[in-house]
Scaffold this motif. Structure first.
Motif, PDB file in Angstrom:
ATOM      1  N   VAL A  89       0.830  -1.208   0.000  1.00  0.00           N
ATOM      2  CA  VAL A  89       0.000   0.000   0.000  1.00  0.00           C
ATOM      3  C   VAL A  89       0.866   1.260   0.000  1.00  0.00           C
ATOM      4  CG1 VAL A  89      -1.941  -1.117   1.171  1.00  0.00           C
ATOM      5  CG2 VAL A  89      -0.212   0.058   2.518  1.00  0.00           C
ATOM      6  N   ASN A  90       0.287   2.368  -0.434  1.00  0.00           N
ATOM      7  CA  ASN A  90       0.928   3.673  -0.341  1.00  0.00           C
ATOM      8  C   ASN A  90       0.429   4.350   0.927  1.00  0.00           C
ATOM      9  OD1 ASN A  90       1.951   3.115  -2.861  1.00  0.00           O
ATOM     10  ND2 ASN A  90       1.548   5.150  -3.652  1.00  0.00           N
ATOM     11  N   VAL A  91       1.344   4.962   1.673  1.00  0.00           N
ATOM     12  CA  VAL A  91       0.993   5.598   2.941  1.00  0.00           C
ATOM     13  C   VAL A  91       1.779   6.888   3.121  1.00  0.00           C
ATOM     14  CG1 VAL A  91       0.437   3.415   4.091  1.00  0.00           C
ATOM     15  CG2 VAL A  91       2.751   4.331   4.248  1.00  0.00           C
ATOM     16  N   SER A  92       1.365   7.662   4.115  1.00  0.00           N
ATOM     17  CA  SER A  92       2.133   8.800   4.611  1.00  0.00           C
ATOM     18  C   SER A  92       2.302   8.601   6.104  1.00  0.00           C
ATOM     19  CB  SER A  92       1.412  10.115   4.323  1.00  0.00           C
ATOM     20  OG  SER A  92       1.319  10.332   2.933  1.00  0.00           O
ATOM     21  N   ILE A  93       3.530   8.781   6.616  1.00  0.00           N
ATOM     22  CA  ILE A  93       3.785   8.572   8.036  1.00  0.00           C
ATOM     23  C   ILE A  93       4.682   9.674   8.580  1.00  0.00           C
ATOM     24  CG2 ILE A  93       3.580   6.059   7.832  1.00  0.00           C
ATOM     25  CD1 ILE A  93       6.661   5.967   8.256  1.00  0.00           C
ATOM     26  N   ILE A  94       4.672   9.809   9.904  1.00  0.00           N
ATOM     27  CA  ILE A  94       5.581  10.713  10.606  1.00  0.00           C
ATOM     28  C   ILE A  94       6.435   9.866  11.526  1.00  0.00           C
ATOM     29  CG2 ILE A  94       5.739  12.560  12.322  1.00  0.00           C
ATOM     30  CD1 ILE A  94       3.149  13.696  11.148  1.00  0.00           C
ATOM     31  N   GLY A  95       7.740  10.129  11.528  1.00  0.00           N
ATOM     32  CA  GLY A  95       8.638   9.381  12.393  1.00  0.00           C
ATOM     33  C   GLY A  95       9.949  10.115  12.577  1.00  0.00           C
ATOM     34  N   THR A  96      10.827   9.511  13.361  1.00  0.00           N
ATOM     35  CA  THR A  96      12.146  10.076  13.652  1.00  0.00           C
ATOM     36  C   THR A  96      13.217   9.161  13.083  1.00  0.00           C
ATOM     37  OG1 THR A  96      11.293  11.053  15.682  1.00  0.00           O
ATOM     38  CG2 THR A  96      13.674  10.848  15.506  1.00  0.00           C
ATOM     39  N   ILE A  97      14.240   9.753  12.469  1.00  0.00           N
ATOM     40  CA  ILE A  97      15.350   8.971  11.918  1.00  0.00           C
ATOM     41  C   ILE A  97      16.235   8.508  13.070  1.00  0.00           C
ATOM     42  CG2 ILE A  97      17.375   9.005  10.415  1.00  0.00           C
ATOM     43  CD1 ILE A  97      15.972  11.276   8.845  1.00  0.00           C
ATOM     44  N   LYS A  98      16.395   7.195  13.221  1.00  0.00           N
ATOM     45  CA  LYS A  98      17.205   6.636  14.304  1.00  0.00           C
ATOM     46  C   LYS A  98      18.601   6.240  13.839  1.00  0.00           C
ATOM     47  CE  LYS A  98      14.765   7.461  17.656  1.00  0.00           C
ATOM     48  NZ  LYS A  98      15.283   8.533  18.483  1.00  0.00           N
ATOM     49  N   SER A  99      18.761   5.900  12.569  1.00  0.00           N
ATOM     50  CA  SER A  99      20.092   5.608  12.036  1.00  0.00           C
ATOM     51  C   SER A  99      20.073   5.784  10.528  1.00  0.00           C
ATOM     52  CB  SER A  99      20.556   4.189  12.408  1.00  0.00           C
ATOM     53  OG  SER A  99      19.768   3.223  11.759  1.00  0.00           O
ATOM     54  N   ILE A 100      21.260   5.992   9.971  1.00  0.00           N
ATOM     55  CA  ILE A 100      21.441   6.145   8.522  1.00  0.00           C
ATOM     56  C   ILE A 100      22.619   5.290   8.108  1.00  0.00           C
ATOM     57  CG2 ILE A 100      22.001   7.735   6.648  1.00  0.00           C
ATOM     58  CD1 ILE A 100      20.737   9.980   8.350  1.00  0.00           C
ATOM     59  N   GLU A 101      22.419   4.483   7.069  1.00  0.00           N
ATOM     60  CA  GLU A 101      23.484   3.599   6.561  1.00  0.00           C
ATOM     61  C   GLU A 101      23.591   3.763   5.049  1.00  0.00           C
ATOM     62  OE1 GLU A 101      23.946  -1.155   5.795  1.00  0.00           O
ATOM     63  OE2 GLU A 101      22.932  -0.533   7.631  1.00  0.00           O
ATOM     64  N   ASP A 102      24.783   4.128   4.585  1.00  0.00           N
ATOM     65  CA  ASP A 102      25.032   4.292   3.152  1.00  0.00           C
ATOM     66  C   ASP A 102      25.822   3.108   2.615  1.00  0.00           C
ATOM     67  OD1 ASP A 102      23.798   6.774   2.925  1.00  0.00           O
ATOM     68  OD2 ASP A 102      25.618   7.849   3.477  1.00  0.00           O
ATOM     69  N   SER A 103      25.525   2.729   1.368  1.00  0.00           N
ATOM     70  CA  SER A 103      26.286   1.668   0.719  1.00  0.00           C
ATOM     71  C   SER A 103      26.201   1.842  -0.795  1.00  0.00           C
ATOM     72  CB  SER A 103      25.768   0.281   1.129  1.00  0.00           C
ATOM     73  OG  SER A 103      24.412   0.135   0.792  1.00  0.00           O
ATOM     74  N   VAL A 104      27.023   1.080  -1.487  1.00  0.00           N
ATOM     75  CA  VAL A 104      27.022   1.060  -2.951  1.00  0.00           C
ATOM     76  C   VAL A 104      26.837  -0.393  -3.382  1.00  0.00           C
ATOM     77  CG1 VAL A 104      28.354   1.509  -5.040  1.00  0.00           C
ATOM     78  CG2 VAL A 104      28.512   3.082  -3.099  1.00  0.00           C
ATOM     79  N   ILE A 105      25.917  -0.606  -4.318  1.00  0.00           N
ATOM     80  CA  ILE A 105      25.631  -1.944  -4.821  1.00  0.00           C
ATOM     81  C   ILE A 105      25.985  -1.979  -6.301  1.00  0.00           C
ATOM     82  CG2 ILE A 105      23.787  -3.609  -5.287  1.00  0.00           C
ATOM     83  CD1 ILE A 105      22.355  -2.483  -2.826  1.00  0.00           C
ATOM     84  N   LYS A 106      26.697  -3.006  -6.711  1.00  0.00           N
ATOM     85  CA  LYS A 106      27.016  -3.176  -8.136  1.00  0.00           C
ATOM     86  C   LYS A 106      25.934  -4.013  -8.788  1.00  0.00           C
ATOM     87  CE  LYS A 106      31.865  -2.589  -8.921  1.00  0.00           C
ATOM     88  NZ  LYS A 106      31.736  -1.427  -9.741  1.00  0.00           N
TER      89      LYS A 106
END
Length: 93
Positions: A8-25
């Motif tokens: 389903v498509n939704v709209s939510i409100i929340g707080t960012i607890k962590s951020i993880e960056d990566s690169v995928i080939k």
């Protein structure tokens, strides 16, 4: 977040607890991926941003409160996962 269901498509409100960056080939291309752990009073889920979406939302930081508008929910290996898609939007609040 606890009431989100697959497909389903939704709209939510929340707080960012962590951020993880990566690169995928994939097919000899480097795809940039950012996973944001989003939490509210009812639970948590992962918001995934790909390629250009990362640049559009590079100002997001841990502990930012955000509203995610018109995102798509799916069940993945990581549990509940949100993606912005073509019409999704993130607003810092």
């Amino acid at each position: 977040i606890k009431d989100l269901i697959d497909g389903v498509n939704v709209s939510i409100i929340g707080t960012i607890k962590s951020i993880e960056d990566s690169v995928i080939k994939k097919s000899d291309k480097d795809l940039k991926l950012r996973k944001l752990l989003i939490k509210d009073d009812t639970g948590e889920c992962i918001l995934t941003l790909w390629n250009d979406e990362l640049e559009n939302y590079e100002n997001l930081k841990v502990n930012d409160k955000i509203k995610i508008i018109n995102c798509f929910v799916k069940i993945s290996y990581y549990g509940l996962q949100l993606t912005l898609g073509k019409w999704g939007l993130i607003i810092k609040i």
